[in-house]
Scaffold this active site. Structure first.
Site, short mmCIF file in Angstrom:
data_model
loop_
_atom_site.label_atom_id
_atom_site.label_comp_id
_atom_site.label_asym_id
_atom_site.label_seq_id
_atom_site.Cartn_x
_atom_site.Cartn_y
_atom_site.Cartn_z
N GLN A 161 -5.87 -2.81 3.02
CA GLN A 161 -6.78 -2.66 1.87
C GLN A 161 -6.01 -2.51 0.55
O GLN A 161 -6.38 -1.72 -0.31
CB GLN A 161 -7.70 -1.45 2.08
CG GLN A 161 -8.90 -1.74 2.96
CD GLN A 161 -9.87 -2.74 2.31
OE1 GLN A 161 -9.88 -2.96 1.10
NE2 GLN A 161 -10.68 -3.37 3.15
N SER A 162 -4.96 -3.28 0.40
CA SER A 162 -4.08 -3.10 -0.74
C SER A 162 -4.70 -3.53 -2.07
O SER A 162 -5.16 -4.66 -2.21
CB SER A 162 -2.80 -3.90 -0.51
OG SER A 162 -2.09 -4.06 -1.71
N ASN A 163 -4.67 -2.62 -3.05
CA ASN A 163 -5.07 -2.97 -4.41
C ASN A 163 -4.06 -3.92 -5.03
O ASN A 163 -4.40 -4.83 -5.77
CB ASN A 163 -5.13 -1.71 -5.29
CG ASN A 163 -6.06 -0.67 -4.71
OD1 ASN A 163 -7.20 -0.98 -4.36
ND2 ASN A 163 -5.58 0.56 -4.58
#
Ligand SMILES: *Cc1c(COP(=O)(O)O)cnc(C)c1O
Length: 358
Positions: free
Chosen positions: A84-86
């Site tokens: 879920q990397s920004n």
């Protein structure tokens, strides 16, 4: 040695930058939260409102990184991080805007399903070339390992007649094709914005508090503070790593930033303050404190924190207030670094902690 904001910004401006964020981001006092927590005066720097793809600190960094990609005539950008990397999502968004193809290596534990939610949904909408890679549960990939995987992907891209640009996680450490600490450089300028915000109110900041993950944001803020407001301390609240090895990364990036800008600051280990007491159950783990902190800040100020980074930083700030770390007259600037798309994949845990009770 204190220099002027103008001089520091002139040095930052020597690095090419594309224009993808709204600058300056908003700055204001959190009156109600300050009153509620009964401690120092808390101000907020809204880097969640940078504008690109829901906003966040990564888009500030990407202004410099994308400019470097274009200058090096690459047409494919390859990077990595957690599912879920920004960072990955913002990189893909910035890349697409400039006609570059994003390849994202998303690491996830085998038992974590890759549902099209939060940042992954946005990655899909951006038509990023997403590659899921498995890690052991509870283990974070070693950056060196990840860079090897990026190298391999880079060779494939070259074989297909394209030019890859490999960026390290978070655009922080000087690695891959990023040969200057471009992410941190963007946060030196961000510190100048914070100072402007405070000085516009005739105030000086005593502390800047923020979530720290790959170190670039903190390194940039530390350099900004050291150059422009030596009385101000930057407190990084770690969301993933123990403070010892992590502070070494921040120091390495801060020194590279000082050198790249030619400031001659002599950055020392004690310029870097990292707290690792607020990791909870570890990176991305949502507990009751996270849910309650998001609720508190949303209800008092109408500001949505994210569960992975900014809520943990706020837990740290709350606890430091509770334990008397600050003086009542201190001015503390909390940097909202973004990450809000990651709220939604955690809906069930948050709901369970707040609504089901127990
Ligand atoms: C990446 C990130 C951070 C940490 O920034 P680093 O420069 O990687 O230390 C903080 N908050 C959010 C929301 C992020 O996405």
């Amino acid at each position: 040695m204190t220099t002027t904001t103008r001089d520091v910004l002139d040095r930052v401006d020597r690095f090419p930058r594309v224009d993808i964020i709204h600058r300056p981001t908003p700055f204001r006092k959190l009156e109600r939260l300050s009153a509620r927590l009964g401690g120092p005066e808390i101000y907020v720097k809204r880097d969640d409102l940078t504008g690109l793809a829901f906003g966040g600190n990564k888009s500030r960094k990407l202004e410099f990184i994308i400019a470097d990609v274009l200058e090096k005539k690459a047409d494919v950008i390859i990077t990595w991080a957690g599912l879920q990397s920004n960072w990955c999502m913002q990189t893909a968004a910035a890349a697409r805007t400039f006609g570059l193809k994003p390849i994202l290596m998303l690491f996830k534990p085998a038992d974590q399903p890759a549902t099209a939610d939060g940042n992954v949904l946005l990655d899909v909408l951006l038509d990023a070339d997403i590659r899921f890679l498995e890690t052991e549960k509870g283990r974070i990939v070693k950056p060196g390992q990840a860079m090897d995987i990026l190298d391999e992907a880079g060779r494939d891209v070259r074989g297909q007649g394209h030019t890859p640009y490999l960026v390290p996680v978070g655009g922080s450490l000087v690695r891959g094709d990023m040969d200057k600490p471009l992410g941190a450089i963007s946060y030196v300028a961000a510190f100048a914005e914070i100072l402007d915000g405070m000085r516009g109110l005739n105030l000086e900041p005593d502390y800047v508090v923020h979530a720290t993950g790959s170190g670039g944001t903190q390194a940039g803020l530390v350099i900004g503070a050291k150059a422009l407001a030596p009385g101000c301390r930057v407190l990084g609240i770690s969301v993933s790593d123990p403070k010892g090895p992590f502070a070494d990364d921040v120091l390495e990036i801060a020194r590279a930033t000082d050198e790249a800008l030619g400031l001659g600051l002599e950055v020392m280990a004690d310029d870097v303050t990292v707290f690792d007491e607020y990791l909870g159950q570890g990176y991305g783990a949502v507990d009751k404190a996270v849910a309650e902190t998001i609720r508190l800040v949303f209800q008092t100020e109408g500001i949505v924190l994210d569960p992975v980074y900014t809520a943990k930083a706020m837990i740290g700030l709350k606890d430091l207030i509770r334990t008397g770390f600050f003086k009542p007259a201190d001015k503390v600037v909390f940097v909202h670094t973004g990450g809000t798309p990651a709220l939604f994949p955690h809906r069930n845990e948050i709901f369970n902690f707040l609504v089901k009770k127990g």
